[in-house]
Design a protein around this motif. Structure first.
Motif, mmCIF file in Angstrom:
data_model
loop_
_atom_site.group_PDB
_atom_site.id
_atom_site.type_symbol
_atom_site.label_atom_id
_atom_site.label_comp_id
_atom_site.label_asym_id
_atom_site.label_seq_id
_atom_site.Cartn_x
_atom_site.Cartn_y
_atom_site.Cartn_z
ATOM 1 N N GLY A 9 4.281 -1.863 8.422
ATOM 2 C CA GLY A 9 2.860 -2.160 8.386
ATOM 3 C C GLY A 9 2.596 -3.626 8.117
ATOM 4 O O GLY A 9 3.515 -4.401 7.816
ATOM 5 N N GLY A 10 1.342 -4.010 8.219
ATOM 6 C CA GLY A 10 0.989 -5.393 7.967
ATOM 7 C C GLY A 10 -0.407 -5.705 8.447
ATOM 8 O O GLY A 10 -1.183 -4.792 8.754
ATOM 9 N N SER A 11 -0.708 -6.981 8.511
ATOM 10 C CA SER A 11 -2.015 -7.454 8.951
ATOM 11 C C SER A 11 -1.882 -8.186 10.271
ATOM 12 O O SER A 11 -1.019 -9.056 10.402
ATOM 13 N N VAL A 12 -2.715 -7.817 11.224
ATOM 14 C CA VAL A 12 -2.706 -8.470 12.525
ATOM 15 C C VAL A 12 -4.138 -8.688 12.983
ATOM 16 O O VAL A 12 -5.065 -8.054 12.476
ATOM 17 N N GLN A 13 -4.289 -9.553 13.945
ATOM 18 C CA GLN A 13 -5.597 -9.739 14.556
ATOM 19 C C GLN A 13 -5.791 -8.720 15.669
ATOM 20 O O GLN A 13 -4.833 -8.181 16.231
ATOM 21 N N ALA A 14 -7.038 -8.478 15.985
ATOM 22 C CA ALA A 14 -7.357 -7.554 17.074
ATOM 23 C C ALA A 14 -6.637 -7.994 18.348
ATOM 24 O O ALA A 14 -6.567 -9.183 18.653
ATOM 25 N N GLY A 15 -6.104 -7.004 19.026
ATOM 26 C CA GLY A 15 -5.335 -7.285 20.227
ATOM 27 C C GLY A 15 -3.845 -7.402 19.980
ATOM 28 O O GLY A 15 -3.056 -7.424 20.930
ATOM 29 N N GLY A 16 -3.475 -7.467 18.720
ATOM 30 C CA GLY A 16 -2.075 -7.615 18.376
ATOM 31 C C GLY A 16 -1.314 -6.298 18.384
ATOM 32 O O GLY A 16 -1.866 -5.237 18.706
ATOM 33 N N SER A 17 -0.052 -6.384 18.006
ATOM 34 C CA SER A 17 0.833 -5.223 18.026
ATOM 35 C C SER A 17 1.615 -5.105 16.725
ATOM 36 O O SER A 17 1.882 -6.116 16.059
ATOM 37 N N LEU A 83 -4.294 -3.424 19.227
ATOM 38 C CA LEU A 83 -4.907 -2.908 18.008
ATOM 39 C C LEU A 83 -6.342 -3.402 17.858
ATOM 40 O O LEU A 83 -6.685 -4.528 18.257
ATOM 41 N N THR A 84 -7.173 -2.538 17.303
ATOM 42 C CA THR A 84 -8.562 -2.866 17.024
ATOM 43 C C THR A 84 -8.833 -2.651 15.536
ATOM 44 O O THR A 84 -8.056 -1.968 14.847
ATOM 45 N N PRO A 85 -9.930 -3.212 15.019
ATOM 46 C CA PRO A 85 -10.259 -2.987 13.600
ATOM 47 C C PRO A 85 -10.380 -1.503 13.251
ATOM 48 O O PRO A 85 -10.144 -1.120 12.097
ATOM 49 N N GLU A 86 -10.716 -0.671 14.225
ATOM 50 C CA GLU A 86 -10.833 0.761 13.979
ATOM 51 C C GLU A 86 -9.483 1.419 13.712
ATOM 52 O O GLU A 86 -9.428 2.567 13.253
ATOM 53 N N ASP A 87 -8.411 0.727 13.988
ATOM 54 C CA ASP A 87 -7.075 1.255 13.690
ATOM 55 C C ASP A 87 -6.644 0.961 12.258
ATOM 56 O O ASP A 87 -5.574 1.415 11.829
ATOM 57 N N THR A 88 -7.449 0.206 11.544
ATOM 58 C CA THR A 88 -7.121 -0.108 10.153
ATOM 59 C C THR A 88 -7.072 1.171 9.319
ATOM 60 O O THR A 88 -8.034 1.935 9.289
ATOM 61 N N ALA A 89 -5.946 1.393 8.674
ATOM 62 C CA ALA A 89 -5.742 2.621 7.904
ATOM 63 C C ALA A 89 -4.380 2.571 7.230
ATOM 64 O O ALA A 89 -3.569 1.690 7.521
ATOM 65 N N THR A 90 -4.153 3.527 6.356
ATOM 66 C CA THR A 90 -2.806 3.772 5.865
ATOM 67 C C THR A 90 -2.163 4.800 6.782
ATOM 68 O O THR A 90 -2.747 5.859 7.041
ATOM 69 N N TYR A 91 -0.985 4.479 7.276
ATOM 70 C CA TYR A 91 -0.282 5.331 8.221
ATOM 71 C C TYR A 91 0.860 6.051 7.503
ATOM 72 O O TYR A 91 1.633 5.425 6.766
#
Length: 125
Positions: A9-17, A83-91
């Motif tokens: 996991g981690g932090s990415v900008q929208a459009g990233g992988s 990835l979009t901001p809507e994918d932000t979550a704990t997986y």
């Protein structure tokens, strides 16, 4: 049997992988990824049959996420693209399906036997 252990996991900008990995000592017939965002219901994102490799996805991630497995290593992966901001979550990596028959999404995960500790994915706009 221990619980699954997620990583990646981690932090990415929208459009990233990002690619999540799961080391599963309890490597069961079906393996799945669930996610939960603050204030939202937990949802199944992807599920795979470790035998056939057949997979199923949440509609909102179809075409962007890919679940895969390595039976020689008892590993499950979730490749996440666009990835979009809507994918932000704990997986969470999950093992021990509560049903018979084909691996399928649709339950809330509460009856699965083995849960990892979760890995945070944060997507910024």
């Amino acid at each position: 049997q221990g619980e699954p252990v997620e990583s990646g996991g981690g932090s990415v900008q929208a459009g990233g992988s990002l690619t999540l990995s799961c080391a599963a000592s309890a490597y069961t017939r079906c393996m799945a990824w669930f996610r939960q965002a603050p204030g939202k219901q937990r949802e199944g994102v992807a599920i795979i049959s470790t035998g056939s490799g057949d997979a199923q996805y949440l509609d909102s991630v179809k075409g962007r996420f890919t679940i895969s497995r390595d039976n020689t290593k008892n590993m499950v992966y979730l490749q996440m693209n666009s990835l979009t901001p809507e994918d932000t979550a704990t997986y969470y990596c999950v093992a021990g399906q509560p049903f018979r028959g084909p691996c399928r999404l649709g339950d809330d995960g509460s009856s699965w036997k083995h849960w990892g500790q979760g890995t945070q994915v944060t997507v910024s706009s």
